[in-house]
Design an enzyme around this catalytic site. Structure first.
Site, mmCIF file in Angstrom:
data_model
loop_
_atom_site.group_PDB
_atom_site.id
_atom_site.type_symbol
_atom_site.label_atom_id
_atom_site.label_comp_id
_atom_site.label_asym_id
_atom_site.label_seq_id
_atom_site.Cartn_x
_atom_site.Cartn_y
_atom_site.Cartn_z
ATOM 1 N N LYS A 13 157.858 0.286 -32.329
ATOM 2 C CA LYS A 13 157.355 0.480 -30.963
ATOM 3 C C LYS A 13 157.385 1.942 -30.536
ATOM 4 C CE LYS A 13 160.101 -2.440 -28.868
ATOM 5 N NZ LYS A 13 160.797 -2.919 -30.066
ATOM 6 N N ARG A 88 161.974 -6.138 -20.087
ATOM 7 C CA ARG A 88 162.755 -6.683 -21.197
ATOM 8 C C ARG A 88 162.969 -8.189 -21.070
ATOM 9 N NH1 ARG A 88 165.616 -3.857 -24.937
ATOM 10 N NH2 ARG A 88 165.360 -1.936 -23.768
ATOM 11 N N ARG A 127 167.886 1.680 -43.825
ATOM 12 C CA ARG A 127 167.970 3.088 -43.406
ATOM 13 C C ARG A 127 169.289 3.711 -43.842
ATOM 14 N NH1 ARG A 127 165.420 2.571 -37.448
ATOM 15 N NH2 ARG A 127 167.458 1.672 -36.997
ATOM 16 N N ARG A 161 174.459 3.320 -40.731
ATOM 17 C CA ARG A 161 175.104 3.195 -39.423
ATOM 18 C C ARG A 161 175.529 1.747 -39.192
ATOM 19 N NH1 ARG A 161 170.955 5.749 -35.164
ATOM 20 N NH2 ARG A 161 170.142 3.671 -35.541
ATOM 21 N N ARG A 172 170.699 -8.563 -33.072
ATOM 22 C CA ARG A 172 169.741 -7.935 -32.157
ATOM 23 C C ARG A 172 168.455 -8.758 -32.080
ATOM 24 N NH1 ARG A 172 169.100 -2.068 -34.442
ATOM 25 N NH2 ARG A 172 167.501 -1.932 -32.819
#
Length: 215
Positions: A13, A88, A127, A161, A172
Site C-alpha cells: 500500500k 481502518r 525481510r 525484526r 496482524r
C-alpha cells in the site's frame, strides 16, 4: 480524485500510494505520517494520541478521525487526496462519509490491493534488515544478500525484526480480517470498490490501478 487505498499488511500500500498520488497530483495521506506529524508538532490531538500510545493502548477512533479531518482540510488536498491506513474500520469509514458530505464531497473510488495470505507472509517474514543501517533491506527470496546474513553494502549483520516473524505477521493479518476487511463490503455496497491484483512488478500494479481509475 478522492481515493481510499485498502489491503492487508504486505500488499504494498505505501509503495503504491506514493506512485498513485504522484501520477494523480494529489497528496498521499497515511495514518503513520499523521501520527508522527501531530506528535512531533505537539498538537492537541498529537498529545492525546501519544498518551494512549505510551500507555500501550489503541488510539481512539475520534483522535484518528480528528487528525485525518485536519489534514484533508489543508490547501494541497482541495482537489483530492489518497488515504492510506484510514479508514481502518467501519466506524471510521462512516465518519469519513459524514465529513465529506458536510463539505459537499464524496469518495471517487476505493482501491483494494488483493494479495493471497501466504504471499503476504512470504513477503514480510522474508525481510532482513542490516543492524548497522536499517535502510539496507534484503529479502531471502526476492532480493537476497550475496552472502546469507551479511549486508552487501556495509558487511553488517542481517536480522529479522520481531514484528516480521511469521507468527506476528499472521496475527496482524487476523487483526486486519477482523477490523479492516469489513470496510470492503461497506464500500462495495456503495459501488466504490475496485479490486486490484497486487502481485507482480510495482509498475504493473500501478498501471492496473490507474487503468481501473480511468474507467
Amino acid at each position: 480524485m478522492r481515493i481510499v487505498l485498502v489491503g492487508p499488511p504486505g500488499a504494498g500500500k505505501g509503495t503504491q500510494a506514493a506512485f498513485l498520488a504522484k501520477n494523480l497530483s494529489i497528496p498521499h495521506i497515511s495514518t503513520g505520517d499523521l501520527f508522527r506529524a501531530n506528535i512531533s508538532q505537539g498538537t492537541e490531538l498529537g498529545k492525546q494520541a501519544k498518551a494512549f500510545m505510551d500507555a500501550g493502548d489503541l488510539v481512539p477512533d475520534e483522535v484518528t478521525i480528528g487528525m485525518a479531518k485536519d489534514r484533508m482540510e489543508q490547501p494541497d488536498a482541495v482537489n483530492g487526496f489518497l488515504l492510506d491506513g484510514f479508514p481502518r474500520n467501519v466506524s471510521q469509514a462512516e465518519a469519513l462519509d459524514v465529513m465529506l458530505q458536510a463539505e459537499g464531497m464524496k469518495l471517487d473510488a476505493v482501491l483494494d490491493l488483493e494479495v493471497e495470505e501466504d504471499e503476504v507472509v512470504k513477503r514480510i517474514a522474508g525481510r532482513r534488515i542490516c543492524r548497522n543501517d536499517s535502510s539496507h533491506v534484503f529479502h531471502v527470496t526476492y532480493a537476497p544478500a550475496k552472502t546469507a546474513g551479511v549486508c552487501d553494502t556495509c558487511g553488517g549483520e542481517l536480522y529479522q525484526r520481531g514484528d516480521d516473524s511469521e507468527a506476528t505477521v499472521r496475527n496482524r493479518l487476523e487483526v486486519y480480517h477482523t477490523q479492516t476487511e469489513p470496510i470492503i463490503d461497506y464500500y462495495k455496497a456503495q459501488g466504490l470498490l475496485v479490486t486490484i491484483p497486487a502481485l507482480g512488478e510495482v509498475a504493473d500494479v500501478t498501471k492496473r490501478a490507474m487503468d481501473a481509475l480511468k474507467k
